[in-house]
Design a protein around this motif. Structure first.
Motif, PDB file in Angstrom:
ATOM      1  N   LYS A 135       5.379 -18.766 -54.068  1.00  0.00           N
ATOM      2  CA  LYS A 135       4.639 -17.979 -53.005  1.00  0.00           C
ATOM      3  C   LYS A 135       3.353 -17.446 -53.607  1.00  0.00           C
ATOM      4  CE  LYS A 135       8.410 -15.694 -51.878  1.00  0.00           C
ATOM      5  NZ  LYS A 135       9.703 -14.978 -51.524  1.00  0.00           N
ATOM      6  N   GLN A 145      16.648 -19.422 -41.559  1.00  0.00           N
ATOM      7  CA  GLN A 145      16.795 -18.246 -42.929  1.00  0.00           C
ATOM      8  C   GLN A 145      18.288 -17.153 -42.471  1.00  0.00           C
ATOM      9  OE1 GLN A 145      13.469 -15.645 -43.417  1.00  0.00           O
ATOM     10  NE2 GLN A 145      12.330 -16.618 -43.534  1.00  0.00           N
ATOM     11  N   PHE A 152      16.661  -4.405 -51.001  1.00  0.00           N
ATOM     12  CA  PHE A 152      15.766  -4.310 -49.686  1.00  0.00           C
ATOM     13  C   PHE A 152      17.057  -4.052 -48.057  1.00  0.00           C
ATOM     14  CE2 PHE A 152      12.759  -7.407 -51.232  1.00  0.00           C
ATOM     15  CZ  PHE A 152      11.718  -7.257 -50.910  1.00  0.00           C
ATOM     16  N   GLU A 191      13.183 -18.458 -55.413  1.00  0.00           N
ATOM     17  CA  GLU A 191      13.477 -17.490 -55.458  1.00  0.00           C
ATOM     18  C   GLU A 191      11.813 -16.548 -54.302  1.00  0.00           C
ATOM     19  OE1 GLU A 191      15.688 -14.729 -55.842  1.00  0.00           O
ATOM     20  OE2 GLU A 191      15.439 -12.564 -54.997  1.00  0.00           O
ATOM     21  N   ASN A 192      10.901 -17.035 -55.486  1.00  0.00           N
ATOM     22  CA  ASN A 192       9.529 -16.252 -55.721  1.00  0.00           C
ATOM     23  C   ASN A 192       8.520 -17.405 -56.265  1.00  0.00           C
ATOM     24  OD1 ASN A 192      10.237 -13.139 -54.059  1.00  0.00           O
ATOM     25  ND2 ASN A 192      11.094 -13.454 -55.650  1.00  0.00           N
ATOM     26  N   HIS A 218       8.861 -22.958 -51.196  1.00  0.00           N
ATOM     27  CA  HIS A 218       9.113 -22.261 -50.607  1.00  0.00           C
ATOM     28  C   HIS A 218       7.766 -21.078 -51.245  1.00  0.00           C
ATOM     29  CE1 HIS A 218      10.853 -18.437 -47.554  1.00  0.00           C
ATOM     30  NE2 HIS A 218      10.282 -18.450 -48.981  1.00  0.00           N
ATOM     31  N   TRP A 220      20.961 -17.464 -49.990  1.00  0.00           N
ATOM     32  CA  TRP A 220      19.292 -16.583 -50.672  1.00  0.00           C
ATOM     33  C   TRP A 220      19.993 -16.153 -51.786  1.00  0.00           C
ATOM     34  CZ3 TRP A 220      15.099 -18.488 -50.292  1.00  0.00           C
ATOM     35  CH2 TRP A 220      14.005 -18.021 -50.350  1.00  0.00           C
ATOM     36  N   GLU A 222      18.393 -19.609 -46.134  1.00  0.00           N
ATOM     37  CA  GLU A 222      18.033 -18.508 -46.565  1.00  0.00           C
ATOM     38  C   GLU A 222      19.752 -17.609 -46.511  1.00  0.00           C
ATOM     39  OE1 GLU A 222      14.418 -16.078 -46.505  1.00  0.00           O
ATOM     40  OE2 GLU A 222      13.413 -18.405 -46.331  1.00  0.00           O
ATOM     41  N   TRP A 225      18.364  -9.895 -53.554  1.00  0.00           N
ATOM     42  CA  TRP A 225      16.904  -9.172 -52.690  1.00  0.00           C
ATOM     43  C   TRP A 225      17.901  -8.305 -52.607  1.00  0.00           C
ATOM     44  CZ3 TRP A 225      14.843  -9.591 -47.497  1.00  0.00           C
ATOM     45  CH2 TRP A 225      15.546 -10.853 -46.982  1.00  0.00           C
ATOM     46  N   GLN A 284       3.875 -11.415 -49.655  1.00  0.00           N
ATOM     47  CA  GLN A 284       3.351 -11.895 -50.939  1.00  0.00           C
ATOM     48  C   GLN A 284       2.174 -12.586 -51.452  1.00  0.00           C
ATOM     49  OE1 GLN A 284       8.157 -12.414 -51.360  1.00  0.00           O
ATOM     50  NE2 GLN A 284       7.316 -12.317 -53.737  1.00  0.00           N
ATOM     51  N   ASN A 311       6.002 -20.581 -43.358  1.00  0.00           N
ATOM     52  CA  ASN A 311       7.066 -19.293 -43.341  1.00  0.00           C
ATOM     53  C   ASN A 311       6.718 -18.388 -41.967  1.00  0.00           C
ATOM     54  OD1 ASN A 311       9.880 -18.795 -43.841  1.00  0.00           O
ATOM     55  ND2 ASN A 311       8.326 -17.202 -45.488  1.00  0.00           N
ATOM     56  N   GLU A 312       8.068 -17.507 -41.331  1.00  0.00           N
ATOM     57  CA  GLU A 312       7.824 -16.347 -40.178  1.00  0.00           C
ATOM     58  C   GLU A 312       6.461 -16.401 -39.400  1.00  0.00           C
ATOM     59  OE1 GLU A 312       8.710 -13.595 -42.989  1.00  0.00           O
ATOM     60  OE2 GLU A 312      10.575 -14.286 -43.453  1.00  0.00           O
TER      61      GLU A 312
HETATM   62  C1  XIL Z   1      12.533 -11.910 -50.920  1.00  0.00           C
HETATM   63  C2  XIL Z   1      12.806 -12.438 -52.141  1.00  0.00           C
HETATM   64  O1  XIL Z   1      14.456 -12.821 -52.075  1.00  0.00           O
HETATM   65  C3  XIL Z   1      12.222 -10.993 -52.858  1.00  0.00           C
HETATM   66  O2  XIL Z   1      12.592 -11.354 -54.363  1.00  0.00           O
HETATM   67  C4  XIL Z   1      11.086 -10.807 -52.855  1.00  0.00           C
HETATM   68  O3  XIL Z   1      10.208  -9.329 -53.259  1.00  0.00           O
HETATM   69  C5  XIL Z   1      11.159 -10.775 -51.423  1.00  0.00           C
HETATM   70  O4  XIL Z   1      10.746 -12.171 -51.035  1.00  0.00           O
HETATM   71  N1  XIL Z   1      12.620 -14.292 -46.287  1.00  0.00           N
HETATM   72  C6  XIL Z   1      11.533 -15.234 -46.636  1.00  0.00           C
HETATM   73  C7  XIL Z   1      12.385 -14.770 -48.899  1.00  0.00           C
HETATM   74  O5  XIL Z   1      11.503 -15.995 -46.494  1.00  0.00           O
HETATM   75  O6  XIL Z   1      10.945 -15.603 -49.477  1.00  0.00           O
HETATM   76  C8  XIL Z   1      11.897 -13.592 -48.841  1.00  0.00           C
HETATM   77  O7  XIL Z   1      12.831 -13.373 -50.507  1.00  0.00           O
HETATM   78  C9  XIL Z   1      13.056 -13.182 -48.084  1.00  0.00           C
HETATM   79  C10 XIL Z   1      12.951 -13.002 -46.120  1.00  0.00           C
END
Ligand code: XIL
Length: 385
Positions: free
Chosen positions: A95, A261, A348, A91-92, A128, A336, A294, A344, A135, A175-176
């Motif tokens: 990064k 995603q 969030f 998940e993280n 990922h 996700w 995701e 998350w 991040q 990504n993005e």
């Molecule tokens: C999120 C994680 O789930 C969290 O733990 C972190 O604090 C922030 O990032 N899109 C993405 C992911 O590509 O990397 C993100 O993950 C969620 C949105």
């Protein structure tokens, strides 16, 4: 209607700022939300298989994002994860903020732990992400400049991809890059990131070329969000993603798949199956595979009652997956997270009433929810690959 939420929070080794989350609000208030509920849906599932088994029966992959703190400390969760998932994505932990304590060093401790966890439970592994504007480590802005950006960029991708070469099912290389078409200053709608500023548009092509040279086996993926609904921002985003993919294919960029995603929204009504099918077909016609990378269903604006909420979340999973799994180019679905205990979205996209959010297939006590049934049904009904 779509709300743009900008979040800033301090996070372990790095800072996440302004992650855009599609939060379609409820234009018609409570009544509109109640009307989304359909108590007559059938979520019956037959047989005993786990999600990974049901997916595998159709030549599909199912898995989830997992993280080091929860999988290493919660044995019951780790067992559930191994039971349900055929593929894991950190998940993280892959990064930049986690892998790059300093400009000159790499720390693979937590990422390697997850890679080993996946291996020891016969799960595939996804990476990922190699290139993202979120991040990033604390040192990033002070250190990276026009002169050294390319060298730092290439070295990062080369080192990380080589470290896992031969072990990776797929990498989210970029990504993005369009990021929900949030800032539309450019006709290609590329998001204003440090990489775009320092390296220009072809930072995307460069990232894929460096990754391909470092691991010839991994499937290389462009991953983005806000591609799900028939609303202006998602439509802008879909158009921009298609244009980008066409551009990359024309250049000969070694790109193999699009990652969608699919952070879905339980209170968004503008889901248009035919339009989504067409988008998937357009992507597939370029010779690209598609991964749902995701998936989760935000329940922030849904009624408090758990029965109604769970039913709506499940029907969103069902509607979405029944459309995307019809497209043969779709090869994998990852949620996700797996259990509402660890998502998350509690950070969030919390509910205004502070009730725990319920976006995932298992509840916080690891019981299957209707969402699990919905996903299982979607795999059971999916055409075979
Ligand atoms: C999120 C994680 O789930 C969290 O733990 C972190 O604090 C922030 O990032 N899109 C993405 C992911 O590509 O990397 C993100 O993950 C969620 C949105």
């Amino acid at each position: 209607m779509t709300l743009t939420r900008r979040h800033t929070l301090k996070l372990g080794l790095g800072t996440v700022a302004s992650i855009g989350v599609s939060a379609g609000c409820s234009p018609h208030g409570k009544q509109h939300l109640q009307a989304l509920d359909n108590p007559n849906q059938d979520f019956t599932v037959t047989g005993k298989g786990s999600l990974k088994q049901r997916a595998a029966a159709k030549g599909l992959l199912y898995g989830a994002a997992g993280n080091y703190p929860t999988l290493s400390e919660d044995a019951q969760f780790a067992a559930l994860f191994a039971q349900e998932c055929g593929i894991l994505v950190p998940e993280n932990e892959m990064k930049w903020s986690f892998l790059r304590p300093t400009p000159d060093t790499f720390d693979f401790t937590q990422a390697d732990w997850l890679a080993k966890f996946a291996r020891s439970h016969n799960m595939l592994l996804r990476g990922h992400t190699l290139v993202w504007h979120q991040q990033l480590p604390d040192w990033f802005n002070e250190v990276v400049n026009q002169q050294n950006a390319e060298q730092i960029f290439v070295k990062h991708i080369e080192t990380v991809v080589k470290h896992y070469a031969g072990q990776m099912h797929s990498w989210d290389v970029v990504n993005e890059g369009i990021a929900g078409a949030y800032n539309t200053g450019r006709s290609d709608r590329l998001y204003d990131t440090p990489w775009l500023r320092f390296l220009g548009k072809d930072y995307i092509d460069l990232a894929f070329r460096v990754a391909a040279a470092a691991d010839s086996k991994a499937m290389l993926v462009y991953n983005d969000f806000a591609l799900d609904y028939d609303i202006p921002r998602h439509n802008d985003s879909k158009a921009a993603v298609l244009k980008l993919l066409e551009y990359l294919k024309a250049k000969g960029t070694p790109i193999h798949a699009l990652g969608i995603q699919a952070h879905l929204n339980g209170s968004e009504t503008q889901f248009n199956p035919n339009q989504l099918r067409q988008f998937l077909r357009d992507v597939a016609s370029m010779g690209l595979k598609i991964l749902i990378t995701e998936l989760d269903v935000e329940d922030k604006n849904l009624p408090a009652a758990i029965s109604i909420r769970d039913r709506r979340v499940a029907s969103v999973y069902k509607d979405y997956l029944s459309v995307v799994l019809d497209e043969p180019a779709v090869i994998a679905v990852l949620t996700w997270g797996l259990s509402d205990r660890y998502t998350w979205l509690s950070q969030f996209n919390p509910r205004p009433d502070k009730l725990p959010v319920r976006p995932l297939p298992f509840d916080a006590n690891f019981n299957r929810k209707l969402a699990w049934n919905a996903i299982a049904q979607a795999f059971d009904h999916a055409p075979k690959r």
